[in-house]
Design a protein around this motif. Structure first.
Motif, mmCIF file in Angstrom:
data_model
loop_
_atom_site.group_PDB
_atom_site.id
_atom_site.type_symbol
_atom_site.label_atom_id
_atom_site.label_comp_id
_atom_site.label_asym_id
_atom_site.label_seq_id
_atom_site.Cartn_x
_atom_site.Cartn_y
_atom_site.Cartn_z
ATOM 1 N N ILE A 1 0.766 -1.091 -0.150
ATOM 2 C CA ILE A 1 0.329 0.037 0.093
ATOM 3 C C ILE A 1 1.256 1.096 -0.083
ATOM 4 O O ILE A 1 2.189 1.145 0.117
ATOM 5 C CB ILE A 1 -0.894 0.075 0.835
ATOM 6 N N SER A 2 0.306 2.151 -0.421
ATOM 7 C CA SER A 2 1.578 3.296 -0.151
ATOM 8 C C SER A 2 1.915 3.825 1.170
ATOM 9 O O SER A 2 0.644 3.575 2.253
ATOM 10 C CB SER A 2 0.611 4.692 -1.101
ATOM 11 N N ALA A 3 2.891 4.816 0.883
ATOM 12 C CA ALA A 3 3.050 4.972 2.322
ATOM 13 C C ALA A 3 2.160 6.266 2.743
ATOM 14 O O ALA A 3 2.381 6.531 3.797
ATOM 15 C CB ALA A 3 4.850 6.197 1.882
ATOM 16 N N ARG A 4 1.671 7.191 1.955
ATOM 17 C CA ARG A 4 0.626 7.667 2.441
ATOM 18 C C ARG A 4 0.128 7.242 3.162
ATOM 19 O O ARG A 4 -0.725 7.695 4.238
ATOM 20 C CB ARG A 4 -0.076 8.656 1.015
ATOM 21 N N THR A 5 -1.023 6.490 2.745
ATOM 22 C CA THR A 5 -2.060 5.581 3.317
ATOM 23 C C THR A 5 -1.491 5.215 4.560
ATOM 24 O O THR A 5 -2.069 5.457 5.837
ATOM 25 C CB THR A 5 -2.517 4.436 2.530
ATOM 26 N N ALA A 6 -0.446 4.673 4.903
ATOM 27 C CA ALA A 6 0.080 4.468 6.546
ATOM 28 C C ALA A 6 0.518 4.897 6.973
ATOM 29 O O ALA A 6 0.143 5.105 7.734
ATOM 30 C CB ALA A 6 1.394 2.894 5.821
ATOM 31 N N ALA A 7 0.869 6.140 7.213
ATOM 32 C CA ALA A 7 1.199 7.210 7.353
ATOM 33 C C ALA A 7 -0.439 8.273 8.163
ATOM 34 O O ALA A 7 0.218 8.509 9.418
ATOM 35 C CB ALA A 7 2.009 8.095 7.058
ATOM 36 N N ASP A 8 -1.019 8.078 6.856
ATOM 37 C CA ASP A 8 -2.353 8.658 7.606
ATOM 38 C C ASP A 8 -2.782 7.408 8.888
ATOM 39 O O ASP A 8 -3.431 7.639 9.797
ATOM 40 C CB ASP A 8 -3.083 8.621 6.524
ATOM 41 N N MET A 9 -3.496 5.946 8.215
ATOM 42 C CA MET A 9 -3.229 5.134 8.860
ATOM 43 C C MET A 9 -2.903 5.249 10.462
ATOM 44 O O MET A 9 -4.041 5.241 11.536
ATOM 45 C CB MET A 9 -3.258 3.841 8.825
ATOM 46 N N THR A 10 -1.206 5.445 10.111
ATOM 47 C CA THR A 10 -1.026 5.548 11.352
ATOM 48 C C THR A 10 -1.236 6.543 12.802
ATOM 49 O O THR A 10 -1.412 6.504 14.030
ATOM 50 C CB THR A 10 0.631 5.824 11.622
ATOM 51 N N GLY A 11 -1.527 7.805 11.585
ATOM 52 C CA GLY A 11 -2.215 8.969 12.951
ATOM 53 C C GLY A 11 -3.260 8.164 13.436
ATOM 54 O O GLY A 11 -3.714 9.139 14.816
ATOM 55 N N MET A 12 -4.240 8.197 12.461
ATOM 56 C CA MET A 12 -6.055 7.699 13.254
ATOM 57 C C MET A 12 -5.392 7.047 14.063
ATOM 58 O O MET A 12 -5.942 7.095 15.275
ATOM 59 C CB MET A 12 -6.685 7.294 11.872
#
Length: 618
Positions: free
Chosen positions: A522-533
């Motif tokens: 998956i994209s690094a952006r998706t992983a970062a956003d999910m981690t933030g949430m």
């Protein structure tokens, strides 16, 4: 009268001669039959059971730091470590020959002088008390026969010994014997015995007294080993030392010095059973990766190097031993739990526990895909796919209204509907309505594909919106859930979870070595956003009890029992899946068979608290 008497005498003499002749014929036939039997039986046994000459050897399982976790016992509940003659000091070889079979290299399997001596002694004692067995005969008995003392068994033993001498060289026979012989205390072979009694793995480091002690044991393994009977062991050792001196294997001074030596047992490390569930799972993985059977892996002398982190495993097992960390027990079942910790940077399973007090071979709840994940699945099946689609962000507003999707009518647990919430808040508060709506928007097929890239492969029956809230046909395992969350923790990169680093055979050849194949799934952006949430879900939402001194991201999950005759707050499964900057872990709690007498009223915060209690120690 005289003539008649002579005729009668001749007839009697003839009858005696005929009877004698008949008896001689019968004895000759019996001897011929016995000879044929001896010639044929041994060869047939060797042909029928060739595997008998491949001695099973205890395999070893090792932790990531080199700690020996377990030497696997053989089927006869003992241990063996095979050694070649080249690994043995010549003095040890010569001593065993001098004590057990001094004519070993000159006879062809049967020591007739020894047999004759034993026959005389047994006749005097009117019993079978002495065998006169050669080393080859002892090997034949150990490999193919029981330890009984009767004529048929002795014939079988002799026949097999003769066959062994035809098939194998003297050195091959001697090597088999020195590895096969029982040495007391559950140890088979001289190397295993040296490790047990002296703490010596390199046989060439054995001293004269130690060699004599080992050579003394086969006469009576239970009474002449130094661990069980030090006095008898020393007496028998001294007898062996005199034999060694008589055969000029050692000098008189060496004999005297060895006789005056005192047995020093090895310093035994405190026995601690760590990671029974982990080792069971590692053996299963080794079977899958090598194609070897479990029996082959256990008895083939293999060395399995695992990724177990001893500190993490001990921390997990320590907390699992504390009653206050778990829900109350049911009427006839204990509340159970399972947990997996993975190093998200590599995919290596650092610790795994399949129950609260597991033993080898027990039900391993950490790897069995049979539990409903509840809301812990939402990041994988709802919010992750939505972020990856590019159509939503953590701040996207989602409807929070009661909605029917045909016959499916999901509801918020508290019955409260806010009208509209952000994705961030929906995940933080684990609100159901927005999650189902979002899954419908991105599509079940797309979401299932996203989950599959994280290693969560749903069944064909899971092709419906109910999966948005973690309602699955069969379920998932803690291992599967932990692996999926490593992708969020690792920038969108999947390192498939594994327990076994490498496997070497008895000849120290590498038969398997794990090769990492990281994939950007998956994209690094998706992983970062999910981690933030997910961090917000821990700091301000349902996962508060997972908070620690380090940053934690994660999600709780609860499935209700929903059965007639139980309270509305009765729960079946409690989950927490989360991660720190290094570790990703999944916790499950519940009963093996939930029902009116066995259910939980505690919430998933208990699973989050267990996560924190364990990972705070790492």
């Amino acid at each position: 009268m005289d003539t008649a008497g002579m005729r009668t005498g001749r007839k009697q003499l003839l009858r005696i001669c005929y009877a004698g002749f008949d008896l001689a014929v019968i004895l000759s036939m019996l001897m011929l039959a016995g000879l044929i039997y001896i010639i044929q039986y041994g060869g047939l046994m060797l042909d029928r059971y060739p595997e008998k000459m491949i001695l099973p050897e205890s395999s070893v399982i090792i932790a990531s730091d080199g700690t020996v976790l377990r030497r696997i016992p053989l089927p006869e509940t003992g241990y063996r470590t095979n050694a070649g003659l080249g690994e043995m000091p010549q003095l040890l070889i010569d001593t065993f020959i001098a004590v057990e079979d001094r004519r070993f290299y000159s006879h062809e399997g049967l020591d007739y002088q020894g047999i004759a001596r034993a026959l005389v002694n047994n006749t005097v004692r009117m019993g079978v008390s002495e065998g006169g067995s050669s080393i080859t005969q002892q090997l034949a008995r150990g490999l193919y026969l029981n330890r009984g003392q009767n004529l048929l068994r002795k014939l079988n033993e002799a026949s097999i010994a003769l066959a062994l001498e035809k098939r194998l060289s003297k050195d091959e026979i001697l090597q088999l014997y020195l590895n096969q012989i029982y040495m007391g205390q559950g140890q088979y072979g001289v190397k295993s015995a040296a490790e047990r009694y002296f703490g010596i793995s390199d046989l060439k480091q054995l001293g004269i007294g130690q060699i004599a002690t080992l050579a003394a044991i086969p006469k009576g393994p239970s009474i002449y080993n130094p661990a069980d009977n030090l006095e008898r062991s020393a007496s028998r050792r001294n007898l062996v030392l005199r034999i060694m001196q008589q055969h000029k294997l050692i000098t008189t001074d060496q004999m005297t010095a060895a006789m005056n030596s005192t047995y020093q047992p090895p310093v035994k490390a405190k026995t601690e059973i760590v990671g029974a569930s982990y080792m069971d799972a590692a053996l299963q993985e080794a079977m899958q990766q090598t194609g070897l059977s479990q029996k082959e892996l256990r008895t083939g002398g293999y060395t399995l190097v695992t990724g177990m982190n001893i500190g993490a495993q001990r921390a997990m097992e320590h907390v699992f031993s504390q009653e206050d960390a778990f829900p109350p027990n049911g009427k006839d079942q204990r509340a159970e739990a399972a947990m997996v910790i993975i190093d998200q940077r590599t995919g290596e399973v650092a610790a795994l526990l399949g129950g609260r007090n597991p033993s080898t071979g027990d039900l391993n709840r950490a790897i069995i895909p049979s539990r409903q994940p509840g809301s812990a699945l939402k990041p994988i099946i709802d919010y992750g796919p939505a972020l990856e689609s590019g159509k939503y962000t953590p701040d996207s507003l989602l409807p929070d209204v009661k909605t029917a999707y045909g016959s499916y009518r999901p509801a918020n647990l508290n019955g409260v509907y806010r009208g509209q919430v952000s994705m961030r808040v929906a995940l933080q508060q684990s609100i159901n309505a927005p999650a189902v709506w979002l899954l419908q928007q991105v599509g079940v097929s797309y979401a299932r594909g996203f989950a599959a890239r994280l290693g969560v492969n749903l069944a064909a029956e899971d092709n419906h919106l109910a999966i948005a809230l973690g309602g699955l046909h069969s379920g998932v395992s803690p291992l599967t859930m932990a692996q999926a969350y490593t992708v969020f923790a690792n920038g969108g990169i999947l390192n498939k979870a594994y327990l076994v680093r490498s496997i070497r055979d008895a000849q120290d050849r590498v038969v398997y070595s794990h090769v990492s194949a990281p994939q950007q799934v998956i994209s690094a952006r998706t992983a970062a956003d999910m981690t933030g949430m997910l961090r917000q879900a821990v700091s301000e939402g349902t996962g508060r009890r997972a908070r620690m001194d380090v940053t934690v991201a994660g999600k709780t999950g609860t499935t209700q029992l929903d059965m007639p005759g139980v309270p509305g707050k009765a729960n079946r499964d409690l989950w927490f899946v989360g991660y720190t900057p290094r570790w990703t872990a999944a916790v499950w709690m519940g009963f093996d068979r939930s029902g009116p007498d066995n259910y939980m009223t505690a919430g998933s915060g208990l699973a989050a608290a267990l996560f924190s209690r364990i990972l705070s120690k790492l």
